[in-house]
Every structure is written in C-alpha cells, then in structure tokens.
Enzyme design. Structure first.
Site, PDB file in Angstrom:
ATOM      1  N   TYR A 467       0.861  -1.177   0.000  1.00  0.00           N
ATOM      2  CA  TYR A 467       0.000   0.000   0.000  1.00  0.00           C
ATOM      3  C   TYR A 467       0.899   1.228   0.000  1.00  0.00           C
ATOM      4  CZ  TYR A 467      -4.462  -2.324   1.121  1.00  0.00           C
ATOM      5  OH  TYR A 467      -5.600  -3.067   1.097  1.00  0.00           O
ATOM      6  N   LYS A 468       0.480   2.202  -0.767  1.00  0.00           N
ATOM      7  CA  LYS A 468       1.217   3.472  -0.760  1.00  0.00           C
ATOM      8  C   LYS A 468       0.407   4.446   0.089  1.00  0.00           C
ATOM      9  CE  LYS A 468       3.253   6.861  -3.833  1.00  0.00           C
ATOM     10  NZ  LYS A 468       2.801   7.938  -2.977  1.00  0.00           N
ATOM     11  N   TYR A 469       0.799   4.553   1.332  1.00  0.00           N
ATOM     12  CA  TYR A 469       0.049   5.354   2.309  1.00  0.00           C
ATOM     13  C   TYR A 469       0.264   6.833   2.044  1.00  0.00           C
ATOM     14  CZ  TYR A 469      -0.414   0.938   4.737  1.00  0.00           C
ATOM     15  OH  TYR A 469      -0.716  -0.353   5.046  1.00  0.00           O
TER      16      TYR A 469
END
Ligand code: ATP
Length: 876
Positions: A467-469
């Site tokens: 996930y690219k937070y």
C-alpha cells in the site's frame, strides 16, 4: 593626509559622526539629484538612542557608521602597530605579497581608512579612487582591483584537461596574502558570472571543476566554504541553521549602503525584478561608500552567513542587519553585490546544485590535490588522449563514488575534509559511509502510468506490492543507547514533531536489536479503529516542540524498510532479506506501529494485483509501491520473460509533439530514451536499497495516473514466428481496431506481452498455418503497412488489451486522420489481459474510441512530466 590609524583616533575621540560630511552630503545629494552642499557638524550629530524608524536615511547611515567606528575602535589598538598608512599602501602596492604579512585576516578587524571613497561605475576594470588628490582625498589603485584583473583573465570555462591552475595560483596567492591569505570572494564571483552566462551544462561543470582546482591547490582551507556558497547553503538540511533574514533586511541594507530611498529601491526592483540585480544596479550607480571596503574572502562571507544564522534573541535583528550591511558594503563592485544579495536571499540562480557540485568535486579531485597531500592523480594530458567513451568511464567511476558517499552521508562538512586527505578512491566510501543520526538520502520510486506498465516492466521477477500510504515518510535512527532521531523525506530533523513515535521505539525494538535505521510512512489514524485519516489531518499536527501529552492527532508508523541493524549496513542486502529482518525482529503495536500491507506477486498475477490495487485505493491509499524482492530473476518465471519494450520498439513513434515537461520544454532524448537506447541501457534490476536513486526496482502506481483503467478490445489479425523458445508459437501478434465507417480493421500494435506458454500453445493450434482460421494473404479490409507477417489470421476474436500509453505512429494507420493527417496511433507496452469471448468483432473498439483515449491522455499530460521536474530537485 593623515594615516588611517590617526584618522580613526580622531574619530574615536569624538562621539560625533566621523569627519565625512562633505562626502556624505555628496552621497545623499546625489541620491536626491541635488547638488552637493555642506552639512554642519551640528547637523551631523546623531542621537544614538533614537528610534531607527525616526531617522532619515542619512541620519541612519551616520548612526550606523558611528556604531561601526565604536566597534572598530575595540580592535584598533591591536592593529595600530601593524597597519600601514595610506601613503605606505600607495607606495607598497607594487609589492603586495610583502605587505600582506602585516595584514590581519579576522572578520571585522578592518582598521581601514575612514575616508569615504569614490567608486567608479565600471568596477571591473577601473581602479578604485579615494576622492581626488588635493581635496583631502587620495587616488589609489586598490589591491582588489588588481586581483579582479587576474580573476577575469582566468579561463575557468576551459576544459579541465587543458586548464592549468598553477598558471594563476602564485599571483592569486600574492593578492590574497595582502588581505590575510584567504581566497577572495572575487574569485567565486568570477566563477558565478561565468556559470550564469551559459546554458551549457558542460561549461558549468568545467567552470566549477576549474574553480575547485584553483582552490584545492591554492587555498584548500577555503574549499568547504566555496562548496557551501556555490550550492547556496550553509549546512545540511538536518542541521537547522537558517539565515532567518526577511526581505526587509536586504532592502534596508540596500538603502543603508547604496543610498537608495524607498522610491528608487522600488523603481529598481520593478525594473529588474530580482534583489541581486537591484544590488547590481544600485552598486553600479553608487559613487561613494561610508567606509573603505574590506575585500571579501570566501571564508569571510561564509562565516558572516553562519553568524547571521546563529544570532538569536533580543537585538538579533539589528546584529544581523549590521552583518548584512557590512557584506554589502564590502562587496567590491556590482557583481559581488549581486551575488552577495542573491546568497542572502538564498536564490543564487547559478544552476550549480548538488549533482553538479558532486560531479565537479569528483573531477577536480582526480586532477588536483592540496599541497602536502599524496593521493594519486590522473594526468590531464593522458586523459585528453583517451577515446570519449573511455574518458566518460573515468569520470563516471569517480562520480559514482562521490555521489554514493553523499547519498549515504549528505554533508559537505564530512565529505570535503576526507576528500582533501585521500581524494576520490574506494576508501572514501568507507570513511564517508552510513552513520547513525545522519540521514541517508531516501531511495525513490519510478513512476509508472498504470498496472499494465508495471507488470510489463517486472516480468520474470518476484515483487512485493505494498500500500502506498498518504502520510509523511520517516527515517528513524536509534542507537544502542536508545537515542532516537527521526528525519523527513527531505532530511530535516523532525524528532520534536513526533515524541509519541520516539516513546514507541523501546516497545517495538525486539530483543536482538541494539541499533537500527528504519523507514516507514507516518499516517494519521484513528487510535481506536486504526482507520486511516487524510494527509491533511496529519498536516494539521504541530511541527515543533510537540509535548507528548498534548498530541491531538494520533499517528501510526507503517514501516517498510530496514537499512541498518546492530552496527551493520543492510543496504546491499536484497529487499526480501531486509524485510524479513524488519518483520522478524521488531514488534507490532496495534494502531501505532505496523508493517505496510503487502502481497508478493509476479507479472502473471495481474488479477490479484489489480484487486490489491483496488483495495489500496478503497481505503484512501494513493496507490501501490511495487518493489523487487530478489537480486536475480526468478528462473521459474523465465518463460514469461519477453523482451519488454520490443512490442512498441521497432515501430514506436516519437512522443506526440504536444507533450512537454512541466518546465515547458520539450522532452529531450535524455529524458525519454529511445527504445533502442532503452534496450542497450537495460541493466539487471537489483533488490538492494539504493540511496538517492530512482530506479525501476521500486515502482509507484498511483490511482491518479489514469482515472479509468482504460483497456482496448482489439482483434488479432496476424502473427510472426517466435524467436528462441517461442519458435513454435506465434509471437508477436498483430492487433487491430475497427473503423465502422470504412468497415476496415486498422492495425494498432504488435503484442508479445501477457501471454502464458499454454495460451501461446493453444493460440498456435487455433491459428495453425494452413488451418481453417488462417488466410493465405492479407485480407483487403485489414490496413497494415508494416513488415510482412508470417501468417494472417481470419479475424474473429476480441482480446482485451492493456497498455501504458498511446503514441502517434508513422507505421500504424489506426485512427489516421482523427488526430493527425498522415499518422495513426499505436500503443506502448500493449499487454494481453484476456479473451472477450462475450464479444464479437463488431463490438471491438473503434478508431474513434482510440482517438478519444489519446485526446484524454494528452489533456492529462500526466506522470512523466513530474519526473523530469523531480530531476531538478537536486536542486538545480
Ligand atoms: P518521491 O518521494 O518519489 O520523490 P513524491 O514526493 O511525489 O515522490 P510520491 O510520488 O507520492 O512522492 O511517492 C513516494 C512516497 O510515497 C515516498 O517518499 C513515501 O513517503 C510514500 N510511501 C507511502 N507508502 C510507501 C511504501 N509502502 N513504500 C515506499 N514509500 C511509500
């Protein structure tokens, strides 16, 4: 004519302003465009306690001068014995090196003549003149001017392979000695002027290399300040040393020193638009200064900046102002003033930032060393004889070393002293490597337009999708004493901002961990549910001196990498191993510290990856980061490895003419290498942590790159015999879209991507040569003008295709006339997704639909432009 020392004594006897009335009048008279007139002693008297804002420009100038005089008196005694009088100077100018032995170097220890002096407009060539003889003034050729002539004769922009620093160093040192021995700011200014006058990167690098060589050989102690000033900084980002000067300090200085009033200052600014250029113009027009300038040295200027940055508390404004005034007053001539002011504004505008400087340093230290050092050098004549590619290799090797050091320890204060000692060599990598509490420059992700491009790029590899937070990147350092420091993406210290994270460290540090450097994304979360909050929420958190009890915005650290463990660098370990150590040795704390959510996948798992991507965007993540896990390709996936890019390569068209970078320039070949270049440049992707590099081993796929995941439904129309292990199958396969008006099928692209071996096999059986589904020649309704396929398919299927982007093509005629009169459209990185058994060929995508997608793409002009701009964040 009294000596400077005597005159000073006279001045110090009286609290009145120095005996400079005539010249001051002249000065201010000029400013007001009035003829000079006499001013009485009474008029000159300055009330030292008055409010500065009540003073006229003239009174303020007198007040400051009186203060400076007082200050100077403190050092006067010390200097009196060593100072020669003006007559002496006059007499001895021909013998400057001798005289220099008596001249003190320390900042502020000027002890110079108090006679205001006249400065000619052309400050480069014309000697400075102390008034006119017979009118209580002295005509004098200044030492600085002589040096200006030397400086302007240095061919800094010559090739470093022919440039010979020793030709100039003796003369320069002679003149520097007259002012204390340090390299002059005039030298640096000369270099800035040259750099500013060219667009050529080669010339900029050459000029810097030659400047650095002169300094290394002539005054190595000035190298560090030279590097700081040339890179427009005074300290690395993680050491908070801010000049803290408002624009008003600079305009005040211009008023104080150059005699401008508000109106003329504004008029000048409106005319030239840059504070440095205002200073240039103002200095050009200026005829007198209040005191004789003390020629600026590189070290002196740097120290003044540090002094400004370090001055804090009550009265600091005035002290800073005084230093700024002095710098401007001591700047000899218009160009020095311009660059002093630009430096003070922290906008040097010479395009010599980090990367250029590192390249210049690496080359300079291959060719020059300081007196007394014995590291080996390259012979310039020998280098000049090398073939271009061999010379490039020599330069690149040195560059790589210096850049690698700086990426791991981005501080010139560490790098330069070691380079002066050992030059550029492998030992530098050891002596200037990773260290706790010094941030390394982070590894960066390459942009990809969409999942399809990502899957194509990473064929044959095992990778992790994370996930690219949407939060703030944090680099957490912890030593074996438990001391914690936290740095931002741009290397600023932010330990004070996250006391809650600092307090968390003892809890997450597993038993076997003594020291570490870890990276993760700090995200605002709901502490009870763990739900992610927006970046905006995090941005509302206080930045400085946050007290743990007062934290209102809770955060969670989603950790994704481990770069250092128990005294050992992990940068060279593959990501799979680093991740295992991270997840194995540290402990999760619910909703406060955890790992980034991830799945491991390969290019064959496109459905799973798409699902994961959707789940990321569903919880408001920006998209996914995709990271290669191992240094070597997975041998079990080799069957899917195809020569990526090849599908578009042979016939790929140049990018559409409308595409520009964010800076408005057309993309150069360097920005967007041709497919052929891509082929030759292809290097195996490693899974190591590469500080400060943006490689394909980390790919970002963001949801906003393409608002819809557009795919095309195309018709397979022909094939070629495969190569190597694909010899038994059709590969590539030609695909076409539909032109409903003419009824023809217009070829769009060749595809070799996204097919499994079993698919290839079944496909060959279906379209077997001479079988019922193939044709002896090209059907008339298929439009394709490229090379002859080995087989023509009977058009009957619809395949769903993904692609990276749509390009204008000289070869493919799809949608010809819709976006260009004589060119069609093609796809980059086309990738087979699945057969659309539910669709007949009359439902395949049309040329019009394709043209519409191209227009949509061009309107967005997304992704790549941004990357080009990022390249400038090196600051140039
Ligand atoms: P960049 O940091 O690459 O120069 P940028 O500032 O535009 O580019 P983004 O394009 O949004 O940033 O993407 C990179 C950033 O994403 C990282 O710097 C990091 O802060 C953040 N990030 C979030 N999740 C991850 C993750 N799982 N792995 C790496 N970075 C992540």
């Amino acid at each position: 004519m009294g000596t400077p020392a005597k005159k000073r004594k006279l001045n110090s006897d009286s609290k009145a302003s120095p005996a400079t009335s005539r010249s001051l009048d002249y000065f201010f008279g000029k400013q007001k465009q009035d003829p000079p007139k006499a001013v009485s002693n009474a008029e000159q008297a300055i009330d030292h306690n008055c409010d500065i804002s009540d003073l006229t420009d003239e009174q303020l100038a007198r007040k400051l001068q009186a203060e400076w005089d007082q200050e100077d008196d403190a050092t006067k005694e010390m200097q009196e014995n060593t100072k020669a009088d003006a007559t002496e100077i006059h007499a001895e100018l021909a013998d400057l090196p001798e005289r220099s032995k008596h001249t003190p170097a320390s900042e502020g220890a000027d002890g110079e003549a108090q006679e205001p002096y006249e400065q000619p407009n052309d400050t480069k060539a014309t000697p400075f003149v102390f008034g006119a003889k017979g009118k209580n003034t002295l005509s004098l050729q200044s030492a600085g001017t002589a040096e200006d002539t030397i400086c302007s004769n240095i061919t800094f922009d010559e090739s470093p392979l022919t440039f010979d620093p020793s030709k100039y160093i003796k003369d320069l040192q002679g003149h520097w000695a007259a002012e204390g021995g340090d390299a002059s700011y005039a030298l640096l200014t000369r270099c800035f002027v040259l750099v500013n006058s060219t667009q050529s990167r080669i010339k900029i690098v050459d000029t810097l290399v030659n400047l650095l060589r002169v300094i290394i050989e002539g005054d190595p102690s000035s190298l560090l300040p030279t590097v700081w000033l040339s890179t427009n900084a005074i300290s690395p980002p993680y050491i908070s040393l801010e000049l803290g000067l408002g624009g008003s300090a600079i305009s005040k200085a211009l008023k104080n020193v150059c005699g401008l009033d508000n109106k003329s200052l504004k008029a000048l600014y409106d005319k030239v638009g840059d504070a440095g250029d205002v200073a240039f113009e103002a200095k050009k027009k200026q005829s007198f200064t209040l005191r004789k300038p003390k020629p600026l040295s590189i070290k002196g200027v740097y120290q003044s900046l540090v002094k400004i940055a370090n001055t804090q508390g009550t009265g600091s404004g005035e002290i800073k102002q005084r230093v700024v005034d002095r710098l401007l007053q001591d700047a000899r001539g218009a160009e020095e003033s311009r660059y002093i002011v630009r430096t003070l504004c922290q906008h040097l505008r010479i395009g010599a930032v980090k990367t250029t400087m590192l390249i210049a340093l690496s080359r300079a230290f291959l060719l020059s060393r300081p007196p007394g050092a014995d590291f080996s050098l390259r012979n310039p004549q020998e280098l000049a004889k090398l073939k271009k590619e061999n010379l490039v290799e020599v330069w690149s090797k040195a560059e790589e070393i210096v850049k690698a050091c700086f990426a791991k320890r981005p501080n010139y204060n560490d790098l330069i002293p070691i380079m002066l000692e050992i030059g550029v060599c492998d030992e530098l990598l050891i002596r200037c490597g990773l260290a706790l509490h010094i941030p390394l420059r982070p590894m960066l992700g390459s942009i990809t337009r969409d999942l399809s491009e990502m899957l194509t790029k990473l064929q044959g590899r095992d990778f992790s999708c994370e996930y690219k937070y949407d939060g703030q990147r944090a680099q957490v350092h912890c030593d074996d004493q438990g001391k914690v420091t936290i740095f931002s993406r741009h290397l600023e210290l932010m330990t004070d901002k996250y006391p809650d994270l600092v307090a968390l460290i003892p809890k997450i540090r597993g038993e076997g961990v003594s020291s570490f450097i870890m990276e993760g994304e700090v995200v605002a979360v709901d502490q009870n549910t763990g739900d992610l909050k927006t970046f905006q929420t995090l941005a509302n958190r206080a930045r400085k001196d946050v007290v743990i009890g007062s934290v209102k915005i809770d955060v969670c650290l989603f950790s994704f990498d481990l770069m250092y463990l128990n005294g050992e660098s992990l940068l060279d370990r593959p990501f799979r191993e680093r991740r295992e150590l991270l997840r194995g040795l540290f402990t999760e704390v619910p909703n406060q510290f955890t790992w980034v959510k991830s799945i491991d996948a390969t290019s064959q798992d496109s459905e799973t990856v798409l699902e994961f991507f959707k789940s990321a965007t569903d919880i408001k993540c920006e998209g996914i980061m995709v990271k290669i896990l191992d240094n070597l390709p997975n041998p079990n996936l080799q069957s899917e490895v195809i020569e990526e890019n090849d599908s578009a390569a042979p016939e790929a068209a140049p990018p559409p003419p409308t595409k520009t970078t964010t800076k408005g320039k057309k993309k150069s070949a360097k920005d967007d290498p041709s497919p052929a270049e891509k082929k030759t440049r292809r290097k195996p992707l490693l899974a190591t942590y590469e500080p400060d590099k943006r490689l394909d081993s980390w790919l970002k796929v963001k949801k906003d790159y393409s608002t819809t995941f557009d795919t095309l439904d195309l018709i397979p129309v022909a094939g070629w015999h495969g190569q190597g292990r694909k010899a038994a199958w059709w590969s590539p396969i030609l695909l076409a879209c539909r032109n409903p008006e003419s009824g023809s099928l217009e070829a769009v692209c060749k595809c070799i991507s996204g097919f499994t071996d079993s698919f290839y096999k079944a496909n060959k059986e279906f379209y077997s040569q001479d079988g019922p589904n193939t044709l002896g020649s090209k059907p008339r309704y298929v439009e394709y003008t490229g090379g002859h396929p080995d087989v023509w398919f009977e058009p009957q299927e619809v395949w769903e295709m993904a692609f990276a982007d749509i390009t204008i093509s000289p070869t493919y005629t799809a949608a010809i006339g819709l976006v260009s009169e004589d060119r069609g459209l093609s796809l980059r990185f086309p990738r087979f997704l699945k057969k659309r058994d539910d669709k007949g060929i009359e439902e395949a995508s049309t040329n019009d639909f394709l043209a519409g997608l191209w227009r949509k793409q061009e309107e967005k002009a997304p992704g790549p432009g941004k990357e080009v701009q990022d390249e400038g964040d090196e600051d140039e």
